[in-house]
Design a protein around this motif. Structure first.
Motif, mmCIF file in Angstrom:
data_model
loop_
_atom_site.group_PDB
_atom_site.id
_atom_site.type_symbol
_atom_site.label_atom_id
_atom_site.label_comp_id
_atom_site.label_asym_id
_atom_site.label_seq_id
_atom_site.Cartn_x
_atom_site.Cartn_y
_atom_site.Cartn_z
ATOM 1 N N ALA A 197 48.174 100.370 -0.266
ATOM 2 C CA ALA A 197 48.673 100.988 -1.509
ATOM 3 C C ALA A 197 47.718 102.099 -1.951
ATOM 4 O O ALA A 197 48.151 103.182 -2.371
ATOM 5 C CB ALA A 197 48.808 99.933 -2.596
ATOM 6 N N GLY A 198 46.429 101.857 -1.804
ATOM 7 C CA GLY A 198 45.432 102.859 -2.189
ATOM 8 C C GLY A 198 45.554 104.128 -1.349
ATOM 9 O O GLY A 198 45.405 105.246 -1.866
ATOM 10 N N VAL A 199 45.844 103.962 -0.054
ATOM 11 C CA VAL A 199 45.980 105.141 0.830
ATOM 12 C C VAL A 199 47.153 106.003 0.351
ATOM 13 O O VAL A 199 47.030 107.229 0.204
ATOM 14 C CB VAL A 199 46.168 104.713 2.308
ATOM 15 N N ALA A 200 48.304 105.350 0.089
ATOM 16 C CA ALA A 200 49.475 106.120 -0.367
ATOM 17 C C ALA A 200 49.182 106.785 -1.714
ATOM 18 O O ALA A 200 49.532 107.952 -1.931
ATOM 19 C CB ALA A 200 50.695 105.213 -0.477
ATOM 20 N N GLY A 201 48.524 106.047 -2.596
ATOM 21 C CA GLY A 201 48.202 106.594 -3.927
ATOM 22 C C GLY A 201 47.291 107.811 -3.824
ATOM 23 O O GLY A 201 47.508 108.820 -4.500
ATOM 24 N N ARG A 202 46.288 107.717 -2.950
ATOM 25 C CA ARG A 202 45.362 108.855 -2.789
ATOM 26 C C ARG A 202 46.077 110.057 -2.167
ATOM 27 O O ARG A 202 45.813 111.213 -2.527
ATOM 28 C CB ARG A 202 44.155 108.436 -1.953
ATOM 29 N N ALA A 203 46.985 109.782 -1.228
ATOM 30 C CA ALA A 203 47.742 110.889 -0.614
ATOM 31 C C ALA A 203 48.572 111.609 -1.668
ATOM 32 O O ALA A 203 48.543 112.844 -1.768
ATOM 33 C CB ALA A 203 48.646 110.352 0.507
ATOM 34 N N ARG A 204 49.264 110.830 -2.468
ATOM 35 C CA ARG A 204 50.125 111.454 -3.484
ATOM 36 C C ARG A 204 49.303 112.190 -4.544
ATOM 37 O O ARG A 204 49.690 113.273 -4.980
ATOM 38 C CB ARG A 204 51.044 110.410 -4.114
ATOM 39 N N ALA A 205 48.163 111.625 -4.896
ATOM 40 C CA ALA A 205 47.302 112.294 -5.881
ATOM 41 C C ALA A 205 46.794 113.628 -5.336
ATOM 42 O O ALA A 205 46.547 114.569 -6.098
ATOM 43 C CB ALA A 205 46.131 111.385 -6.245
ATOM 44 N N ALA A 206 46.662 113.710 -4.007
ATOM 45 C CA ALA A 206 46.203 114.964 -3.384
ATOM 46 C C ALA A 206 47.373 115.920 -3.114
ATOM 47 O O ALA A 206 47.189 116.974 -2.499
ATOM 48 C CB ALA A 206 45.469 114.642 -2.077
ATOM 49 N N GLY A 207 48.574 115.514 -3.514
ATOM 50 C CA GLY A 207 49.749 116.377 -3.311
ATOM 51 C C GLY A 207 50.272 116.336 -1.891
ATOM 52 O O GLY A 207 50.960 117.264 -1.437
ATOM 53 N N LYS A 208 49.967 115.249 -1.169
ATOM 54 C CA LYS A 208 50.430 115.124 0.223
ATOM 55 C C LYS A 208 51.446 113.969 0.317
ATOM 56 O O LYS A 208 51.457 113.065 -0.525
ATOM 57 C CB LYS A 208 49.233 114.866 1.157
ATOM 58 N N HIS A 209 52.269 114.002 1.356
ATOM 59 C CA HIS A 209 53.274 112.954 1.550
ATOM 60 C C HIS A 209 52.684 111.784 2.326
ATOM 61 O O HIS A 209 51.672 111.938 3.024
ATOM 62 C CB HIS A 209 54.476 113.520 2.307
ATOM 63 N N ALA A 210 53.366 110.629 2.206
ATOM 64 C CA ALA A 210 52.881 109.444 2.918
ATOM 65 C C ALA A 210 54.041 108.746 3.634
ATOM 66 O O ALA A 210 55.122 108.569 3.070
ATOM 67 C CB ALA A 210 52.218 108.477 1.934
ATOM 68 N N GLY A 211 53.776 108.368 4.886
ATOM 69 C CA GLY A 211 54.759 107.618 5.672
ATOM 70 C C GLY A 211 54.098 106.396 6.261
ATOM 71 O O GLY A 211 52.861 106.284 6.297
ATOM 72 N N ILE A 212 54.922 105.463 6.715
ATOM 73 C CA ILE A 212 54.376 104.212 7.266
ATOM 74 C C ILE A 212 55.352 103.637 8.287
ATOM 75 O O ILE A 212 56.564 103.855 8.169
ATOM 76 C CB ILE A 212 54.087 103.200 6.136
ATOM 77 N N PHE A 213 54.814 102.923 9.256
ATOM 78 C CA PHE A 213 55.655 102.229 10.230
ATOM 79 C C PHE A 213 55.977 100.849 9.677
ATOM 80 O O PHE A 213 55.105 100.145 9.174
ATOM 81 C CB PHE A 213 54.933 102.115 11.580
ATOM 82 N N LEU A 214 57.244 100.486 9.817
ATOM 83 C CA LEU A 214 57.742 99.251 9.230
ATOM 84 C C LEU A 214 58.110 98.296 10.350
ATOM 85 O O LEU A 214 59.046 98.570 11.108
ATOM 86 C CB LEU A 214 59.009 99.650 8.452
#
Ligand code: 3PY
Ligand code: MG
Length: 254
Positions: A197-214
């Motif tokens: 969750a922290g990785v996605a949050g930091r990406a979004r705070a930096a204005g970058k998108h986040a993806g993940i394998f499910l």
């Protein structure tokens, strides 16, 4: 809408994950209701040749096109774009040097060092002149740096700050191996969820998108809540095996 436009609109984008290097099976995947198809050269069977041939049925079906390149093969990132991919996922981006080399392969100057020659991409996507293509490409293409080790986590903010890196993509299986120091492969390991969750949050705070394998569809809602918007799932291997085992079970029950 391009993949980039959908992510900028904060849509959840579902991509299937192709490991069978055949345009005929990719055509079937692309006909399903996924938004995109990712051709996997890292662990899947795709080669340079199959990527070139398999992007066509994906584009014909109006789906977004992503390619995951093998580890460190940043030359293939430029090739995948030249063939018509909208986005490239680079595995094991574990240092600033990796991120810099990836960004350089993905973007034309002045951002990077991508060489001119969109031989297949231009007729597949091109509208306007070559000058328009040059002007628009850096903005339209998406570079996903995979975060799947502790080393990557340690330099995450620097990777996120790098121009030419548009997004991160979390590899939860490798991440779990790193997290447990080689004791387990468990992509849904509960005690790493806060970090994911922290990785996605930091990406979004930096204005970058986040993806993940499910690996478990039951986690989709949770990952979206964390901030992941590109969700990858559904390889031919998994879909055929699941479909076949369900069919055999229902035949035996009837
Ligand atoms: C991982 O989970 O490590 C991946 O690379 C997913 O494709
Ligand atoms: Mg991985």
């Amino acid at each position: 809408m391009s993949l980039k436009e959908r992510l900028e609109a904060d849509e959840v984008v579902l991509t299937s994950w192709s490991g069978v290097p055949d345009p005929l099976t990719v055509e079937i995947l692309a006909a399903q209701a996924f938004d995109a198809v990712t051709l996997d050269m890292q662990h899947g069977g795709h080669s340079e040749d199959s990527v070139l041939r398999c992007l066509a049925p994906v584009l014909a079906a109006g789906r977004s096109t992503l390619v995951r390149i093998p580890v460190g093969r940043f030359d293939m990132a430029s090739r995948a774009l030249d063939f018509g991919a909208e986005a490239v996922i680079a595995p094991m981006v574990n240092s600033l040097e990796d991120a810099r080399a990836f960004a350089a392969a993905m973007k034309y100057p002045p951002l990077g060092q991508r060489s001119w020659g969109p031989t297949y991409a231009f007729p597949r996507h091109g509208q306007g002149t070559q000058q328009d293509w040059l002007r628009r490409s850096n903005h339209r293409t998406l570079s996903f740096a995979m975060i799947e080790t502790r080393a990557a986590l340690d330099c995450l903010d620097d990777i996120l700050a790098m121009q030419g890196i548009d997004a991160i993509f979390l590899g939860p299986s490798d991440f779990s191996i790193a997290w447990t120091e080689g004791q387990q492969v468990n992509p849904t390991l509960e005690d790493m969820m806060e970090t994911l969750a922290g990785v996605a949050g930091r990406a979004r705070a930096a204005g970058k998108h986040a993806g993940i394998f499910l690996t478990d569809p039951g986690f989709a809602g949770r990952f979206v809540e964390m901030g992941y918007r590109l969700l990858a799932s559904g390889s031919e291997h998994q879909l055929i095996a699941n479909g076949a085992s369900k069919l055999v079970a229902s035949l035996k029950d009837s």
